[in-house]
Design a protein around this motif. Structure first.
Motif, PDB file in Angstrom:
ATOM      1  N   LEU A   1      -6.163  -2.859   5.273  1.00  0.00           N
ATOM      2  CA  LEU A   1      -4.745  -2.569   5.464  1.00  0.00           C
ATOM      3  C   LEU A   1      -4.235  -3.100   6.801  1.00  0.00           C
ATOM      4  O   LEU A   1      -4.970  -3.210   7.770  1.00  0.00           O
TER       5      LEU A   1
ATOM      6  N   GLU B   1       0.810  -1.221   0.000  1.00  0.00           N
ATOM      7  CA  GLU B   1       0.000   0.000   0.000  1.00  0.00           C
ATOM      8  C   GLU B   1       0.838   1.264   0.000  1.00  0.00           C
ATOM      9  O   GLU B   1       0.417   2.298  -0.534  1.00  0.00           O
TER      10      GLU B   1
ATOM     11  N   ASN C   1      -1.983  -4.288   1.692  1.00  0.00           N
ATOM     12  CA  ASN C   1      -3.384  -4.141   1.289  1.00  0.00           C
ATOM     13  C   ASN C   1      -3.860  -5.480   0.739  1.00  0.00           C
ATOM     14  O   ASN C   1      -3.354  -5.952  -0.283  1.00  0.00           O
TER      15      ASN C   1
END
Length: 248
Positions: free
Chosen positions: A103, A56, A98
């Motif tokens: 997350l 992410e 992710n």
């Protein structure tokens, strides 16, 4: 505003955290003198893709890498590089995973080969401070209790706690409220409530707590050039106590 997460959302983040924890355990097998953090970066990219997840932080505010790789005096946000790690080094690998939109964020400090007794103690105290903080993550306590648990333990061991970088709420974006300092007074700040999810990520230095910024705009290092270590977990507050989302 602090966004409380549902049981379903927390479970989704836990699935992401399990992938992250598994990745860290594989990284541990790679940490030997001569390996580069660029090789670790490439491994993480492959590992996450294999497990259907994404890094992410890659592209976050222009950051170019899947990992942060901070070596020795670097506190955080070090760039992966092709310089081999040496015997006696430490390296912190930090990443945000992710998985299906949920997350998880976790950092581990690894020792390279044989390190000094002081360095070993630094790493052990940093990790223990994280778990001491997690112990106070129960409903009704306050955010300040977390930082107080870390600071009192770390300073009693002769080290210092970084002030410039703190933990944070996390959900479907990397940074949310609340802010979670790793220092401060007990019984201060927002009360902990079921459904809160945030990171605790103490950065602990051998010398001064003060940091200096690298001209690259990202990397922070200790102001006196002494070693720094970090451990981080993503935590959910539940009615049954703290749940570590970045452990399997």
């Amino acid at each position: 505003m602090i966004v409380l997460k549902s049981a379903r959302e927390i479970q989704a983040m836990h699935e992401s955290g399990k992938i992250l924890a598994a990745c860290h355990r594989e990284i541990a097998k790679l940490i030997v003198p001569g390996v580069t953090t660029w090789e670790i970066e490439e491994f993480v990219e492959r590992f996450l893709k294999k497990h259907g997840a994404k890094p992410e932080q890659k592209g976050y505010k222009g950051y170019e890498y899947a990992t942060c790789a901070s070596i020795n005096e670097e506190i955080c946000h070090g760039f992966p590089r092709k310089t081999p790690l040496k015997n006696g080094d430490i390296v912190t690998i930090d990443m945000v995973v992710n998985y299906n939109g949920a997350l998880a964020d976790s950092a581990w400090t690894y020792t390279v080969g044989k390190v000094s007794k002081e360095t070993e103690h630094l790493v052990n105290v940093t990790k223990e401070s994280l778990y001491k903080a997690i112990e106070v993550c129960v409903e009704g306590n306050r955010i300040g209790d977390i930082g107080h648990a870390i600071q009192t333990y770390v300073e009693a061991e002769g080290f210092s706690v970084v002030r410039d970088f703190i933990g944070h709420g996390i959900g479907n974006v990397i940074h949310e409220e609340p802010q979670v300092p790793h220092y401060g007074l007990p019984n201060k700040g927002p009360r902990l409530k079921e459904g809160m999810v945030f990171t605790i990520e103490p950065m602990v230095n051998v010398g001064t707590y003060k940091a200096s910024r690298n001209p690259n705009g990202w990397t922070a290092s200790t102001a006196d050039g002494k070693y720094s270590a970090q451990y981080e977990h993503t935590i959910a507050i539940t009615k049954n106590g703290p749940l570590i989302l970045t452990e399997q």
